[in-house]
Design an enzyme around this catalytic site. Structure first.
Site, PDB file in Angstrom:
ATOM      1  N   SER A 119     -44.149  52.251  -2.994  1.00 61.29           N
ATOM      2  CA  SER A 119     -44.119  52.674  -4.392  1.00 61.29           C
ATOM      3  C   SER A 119     -45.482  53.137  -4.855  1.00 61.29           C
ATOM      4  CB  SER A 119     -43.667  51.517  -5.282  1.00 61.29           C
ATOM      5  OG  SER A 119     -43.730  51.919  -6.638  1.00 61.29           O
ATOM      6  N   GLY A 120     -45.472  54.032  -5.805  1.00 56.54           N
ATOM      7  CA  GLY A 120     -46.741  54.481  -6.382  1.00 56.54           C
ATOM      8  C   GLY A 120     -46.877  55.988  -6.385  1.00 56.54           C
ATOM      9  N   LYS A 167     -37.491  47.312  -3.006  1.00 57.35           N
ATOM     10  CA  LYS A 167     -37.985  48.567  -3.589  1.00 57.35           C
ATOM     11  C   LYS A 167     -36.942  49.157  -4.545  1.00 57.35           C
ATOM     12  CE  LYS A 167     -40.414  52.405  -4.184  1.00 57.35           C
ATOM     13  NZ  LYS A 167     -39.558  53.520  -4.389  1.00 57.35           N
ATOM     14  N   HIS A 180     -37.078  47.200  -7.704  1.00 52.23           N
ATOM     15  CA  HIS A 180     -38.301  47.630  -8.400  1.00 52.23           C
ATOM     16  C   HIS A 180     -38.016  48.876  -9.234  1.00 52.23           C
ATOM     17  CE1 HIS A 180     -41.587  50.556  -8.647  1.00 52.23           C
ATOM     18  NE2 HIS A 180     -42.403  49.525  -8.819  1.00 52.23           N
ATOM     19  N   ASN A 181     -37.351  49.849  -8.630  1.00 58.55           N
ATOM     20  CA  ASN A 181     -37.057  51.089  -9.356  1.00 58.55           C
ATOM     21  C   ASN A 181     -36.090  50.845 -10.510  1.00 58.55           C
ATOM     22  OD1 ASN A 181     -38.546  52.096  -7.203  1.00 58.55           O
ATOM     23  ND2 ASN A 181     -37.370  53.982  -7.126  1.00 58.55           N
ATOM     24  N   GLU A 210     -38.009  49.464 -13.244  1.00 59.95           N
ATOM     25  CA  GLU A 210     -38.792  50.587 -13.793  1.00 59.95           C
ATOM     26  C   GLU A 210     -37.940  51.396 -14.793  1.00 59.95           C
ATOM     27  OE1 GLU A 210     -40.650  52.956 -10.633  1.00 59.95           O
ATOM     28  OE2 GLU A 210     -39.944  54.757 -11.648  1.00 59.95           O
TER      29      GLU A 210
HETATM   30  P1  NBP Z   1     -39.513  65.290   1.142  1.00 64.13           P
HETATM   31  O1  NBP Z   1     -38.579  64.228   0.718  1.00 64.13           O
HETATM   32  O2  NBP Z   1     -39.543  66.553   0.369  1.00 64.13           O
HETATM   33  O3  NBP Z   1     -39.183  65.649   2.670  1.00 64.13           O
HETATM   34  C1  NBP Z   1     -39.856  66.699   3.327  1.00 64.13           C
HETATM   35  C2  NBP Z   1     -40.210  66.286   4.710  1.00 64.13           C
HETATM   36  O4  NBP Z   1     -39.024  65.942   5.451  1.00 64.13           O
HETATM   37  C3  NBP Z   1     -40.880  67.407   5.471  1.00 64.13           C
HETATM   38  O5  NBP Z   1     -41.896  66.850   6.263  1.00 64.13           O
HETATM   39  C4  NBP Z   1     -39.750  67.945   6.304  1.00 64.13           C
HETATM   40  O6  NBP Z   1     -40.163  68.642   7.455  1.00 64.13           O
HETATM   41  C5  NBP Z   1     -39.066  66.690   6.685  1.00 64.13           C
HETATM   42  N1  NBP Z   1     -37.730  66.856   7.264  1.00 64.13           N
HETATM   43  C6  NBP Z   1     -36.581  67.283   6.703  1.00 64.13           C
HETATM   44 BR1  NBP Z   1     -36.392  67.803   4.970  1.00 64.13          BR
HETATM   45  N2  NBP Z   1     -35.566  67.321   7.552  1.00 64.13           N
HETATM   46  C7  NBP Z   1     -36.059  66.905   8.715  1.00 64.13           C
HETATM   47  C8  NBP Z   1     -35.501  66.727   9.994  1.00 64.13           C
HETATM   48  N3  NBP Z   1     -34.189  66.955  10.226  1.00 64.13           N
HETATM   49  N4  NBP Z   1     -36.300  66.311  10.996  1.00 64.13           N
HETATM   50  C9  NBP Z   1     -37.598  66.081  10.773  1.00 64.13           C
HETATM   51  N5  NBP Z   1     -38.199  66.213   9.574  1.00 64.13           N
HETATM   52  C10 NBP Z   1     -37.437  66.627   8.554  1.00 64.13           C
HETATM   53  O7  NBP Z   1     -40.998  64.711   1.281  1.00 64.13           O
HETATM   54  P2  NBP Z   1     -41.822  63.799   0.252  1.00 64.13           P
HETATM   55  O8  NBP Z   1     -41.609  64.261  -1.141  1.00 64.13           O
HETATM   56  O9  NBP Z   1     -43.181  63.719   0.797  1.00 64.13           O
HETATM   57  O10 NBP Z   1     -41.122  62.377   0.399  1.00 64.13           O
HETATM   58  C11 NBP Z   1     -41.050  61.679   1.643  1.00 64.13           C
HETATM   59  C12 NBP Z   1     -40.287  60.385   1.438  1.00 64.13           C
HETATM   60  O11 NBP Z   1     -40.978  59.582   0.493  1.00 64.13           O
HETATM   61  C13 NBP Z   1     -38.873  60.564   0.887  1.00 64.13           C
HETATM   62  O12 NBP Z   1     -38.015  59.613   1.470  1.00 64.13           O
HETATM   63  C14 NBP Z   1     -39.017  60.287  -0.570  1.00 64.13           C
HETATM   64  O13 NBP Z   1     -37.840  59.773  -1.161  1.00 64.13           O
HETATM   65  C15 NBP Z   1     -40.122  59.276  -0.604  1.00 64.13           C
HETATM   66  N6  NBP Z   1     -40.895  59.407  -1.852  1.00 64.13           N
HETATM   67  C16 NBP Z   1     -41.355  58.330  -2.421  1.00 64.13           C
HETATM   68  C17 NBP Z   1     -42.097  58.420  -3.568  1.00 64.13           C
HETATM   69  C18 NBP Z   1     -42.609  57.213  -4.157  1.00 64.13           C
HETATM   70  O14 NBP Z   1     -43.144  57.208  -5.245  1.00 64.13           O
HETATM   71  N7  NBP Z   1     -42.505  56.129  -3.470  1.00 64.13           N
HETATM   72  C19 NBP Z   1     -42.370  59.637  -4.157  1.00 64.13           C
HETATM   73  C20 NBP Z   1     -41.895  60.729  -3.567  1.00 64.13           C
HETATM   74  C21 NBP Z   1     -41.160  60.597  -2.404  1.00 64.13           C
HETATM   75  P3  NBP Z   1     -40.392  70.236   7.381  1.00 64.13           P
HETATM   76  O15 NBP Z   1     -41.764  70.422   6.805  1.00 64.13           O
HETATM   77  O16 NBP Z   1     -40.300  70.659   8.796  1.00 64.13           O
HETATM   78  O17 NBP Z   1     -39.320  70.819   6.509  1.00 64.13           O
END
Ligand code: NBP
Length: 479
Positions: free
Chosen positions: A128-129, A182, A185-186, A189
């Site tokens: 988270s964050g 987690k 947590h959401n 939130e």
């Molecule tokens: P995204 O959720 O937008 O995912 C993009 C990534 O997934 C890219 O690296 C993409 O590769 C890869 N990908 C996909 Br789409 N399909 C794939 C496949 N079949 N095989 C391999 N790679 C694949 O990225 P993000 O926004 O950085 O979020 C990543 C994770 O973190 C998610 O689960 C999200 O829910 C979570 N998250 C959490 C927070 C938080 O506050 N905790 C915030 C934002 C996200 P490519 O570049 O080749 O298309």
């Protein structure tokens, strides 16, 4: 291999997490992304990180020391499964695959079971964050086996946020426990945000103060018991002036709240577990209500109260709203911790609720001093039946309840929706009630479905012969 940790998935979250890892003493980070452009960009833009880039899963595996440890940060769902399958082909027993994405905990339970059969460890870790947390220090909620925690623990501790000298990470429990926590947590939130939004709305409509003036009230509240990241950013948002129109930004933003699903998961799971997380549910539904413009337009002509909403003593009203907010917040957290406890019982996780509250003190969206109070409550009484009954919270509720009632009454009279405030108050009155009309519901159930009931004065299960002579018989317990 020379890297002690790898990251798969280099979109914003993965890139930031990789940079965070690389910035800590002792870490060498291998990086991989399905399409090589993202890997190249990251490595080129951050030479200081000393990343070891890989073009294939084989290269990635070869660049890692054993036991290999890799954190996946890709889109939740199918993409996560695809990456896990690829890593399983190149990893060996004893290696550790961590899913740091926002997985739905039943998926994590399923994946952990499947991966474990090959001797590879699988850890679902809630992170988270947001982007900033990933880069500077998130709150991390890992599940998975004890064995994987031995290797993973020190690495995660090195990158986690720090609260009062303690890293915001703990081994939450086995398999899906981390993603479950987690998720809750959401959900909390969502409730916290909705409560703050209701407080703002009541103050604005009750006092006519401008968003900038209300920002000052939140900034003031942030110096007291409500101190939290969400209160702090609320003041920032309310202060913001739109460059184009010169109006408060909040007045030009479309009033339809989005959601990515974790609130809904929390509520769905709570429904299955039979835990009344009414504050979280109302907050989730409030977003849904806001997002149906066609219904809202159709209903806009429905009548509200005749009289305009005026507040006689503005300062007293604002203080009432503050107390109502605090009381409702206590209810929301109490309900959230109930859900974690119920989940732990259902899925056989040993979750230390106090430790969970401590890792939320920094790095995550609900971070606040307040969480120390929760940790204190569970330290004093680990088997606390409900958080809101702990002496500190019970005292806060008893001090705040009169104000809370005045605010809910004012909202109802003024025709201002305050679903989270009012449902939290109803929950409070429900849980503390000596007798509930659930007795009548049992009577109704027995009437139409012979569902039986218990009596307050003797053991056994009973049924009234409603369509017969209405005498009572002892019955089989059918619930
Ligand atoms: P995204 O959720 O937008 O995912 C993009 C990534 O997934 C890219 O690296 C993409 O590769 C890869 N990908 C996909 Br789409 N399909 C794939 C496949 N079949 N095989 C391999 N790679 C694949 O990225 P993000 O926004 O950085 O979020 C990543 C994770 O973190 C998610 O689960 C999200 O829910 C979570 N998250 C959490 C927070 C938080 O506050 N905790 C915030 C934002 C996200 P490519 O570049 O080749 O298309």
């Amino acid at each position: 291999g020379t890297a002690n940790i790898g990251v798969v998935g280099l979109a914003v979250m993965g890139s930031n997490l990789a940079r965070n890892l690389a910035s800590r003493e002792g870490n060498t980070v291998a990086v991989f992304n399905r399409s090589y452009e993202k890997t190249e960009t990251l490595v080129t833009e951050h030479p200081e990180a000393g990343f070891i880039p890989a073009k294939t899963y084989e290269e990635f595996a070869a660049s890692l020391q054993k036991p290999r440890t890799a954190i996946i940060m890709v889109k939740a769902g199918r993409p996560t499964d695809a990456v896990i399958e690829s890593l399983m082909e190149v990893f060996e027993p004893g290696d550790i695959i961590v899913d740091g994405g926002n997985a739905y905990f039943p998926d994590t339970i399923r994946r952990e079971k499947a991966v474990r059969e090959t001797g590879i460890n699988f850890v679902g870790a809630g992170i988270s964050g947001g982007e900033e947390g990933a880069l500077l220090g998130p709150s991390i909620m890992p599940g998975g086996s004890d064995e994987s925690w031995v290797t993973l623990g020190p690495i995660l501790k090195s990158i986690a946020a720090v609260a009062e000298g303690e890293p915001c990470v703990t081994h939450v429990g086995h398999d899906g426990a981390g993603h479950f926590v987690k998720m809750v947590h959401n959900g909390i939130e969502y409730a916290d945000m909705q409560l703050i939004a209701e407080a703002y709305d009541l103050i604005r409509r009750g006092t006519g103060k401008s968003p900038a003036e209300i920002a000052e009230i939140f900034a003031e509240w942030n110096r007291g018991e409500l101190e939290s990241y969400l209160i702090e950013i609320t003041a920032e948002v309310l202060r913001q002036i739109d460059a184009e129109t010169g109006k408060p930004l909040v007045d030009v933003i479309v009033d339809q709240a989005g959601a990515k699903g974790t609130g809904a998961w929390t509520v769905q799971t709570a429904l299955s577990l039979g835990v009344p997380v009414s504050g979280i549910a109302e907050a989730t539904f409030a977003r849904s209500l806001s997002s149906h413009p066609e219904q809202r337009a159709a209903a806009a002509s429905l009548p509200g109260p005749d009289e305009a909403f005026t507040v006689a003593d503005q300062d007293a009203f604002i203080e009432d709203v503050r107390q109502a907010l605090y009381a409702s917040k206590i209810v929301a957290y109490s309900q959230g911790f109930d859900e974690i406890r119920a989940g732990a019982a259902e899925y056989n996780w040993q979750i230390d609720l106090g430790a969970v509250s401590k890792i939320w003190r920094a790095g995550c969206i609900i971070r606040a001093q307040f969480l120390n109070r929760i940790a204190d409550a569970y330290a004093a009484e680990p088997e606390l039946p409900a958080l809101l009954t702990a002496p500190y919270f019970a005292d806060a509720l008893s001090r705040g309840q009169a104000a809370w009632r005045r605010v809910v009454i004012a909202a109802a009279q003024a025709g201002i929706p305050a679903p989270a405030f009012s449902s939290s108050l109803s929950y409070y009155d429900g849980i503390r009630a000596d007798r509930l009309p659930a007795a009548l519901v049992q009577g109704q159930r027995d009437f139409f479905g012979a569902h039986t009931y218990k009596r307050i004065d003797k053991e056994g299960t009973f049924h009234t012969l409603w369509s017969g002579d209405r005498s009572e018989i002892e019955a089989e317990d059918t619930h």
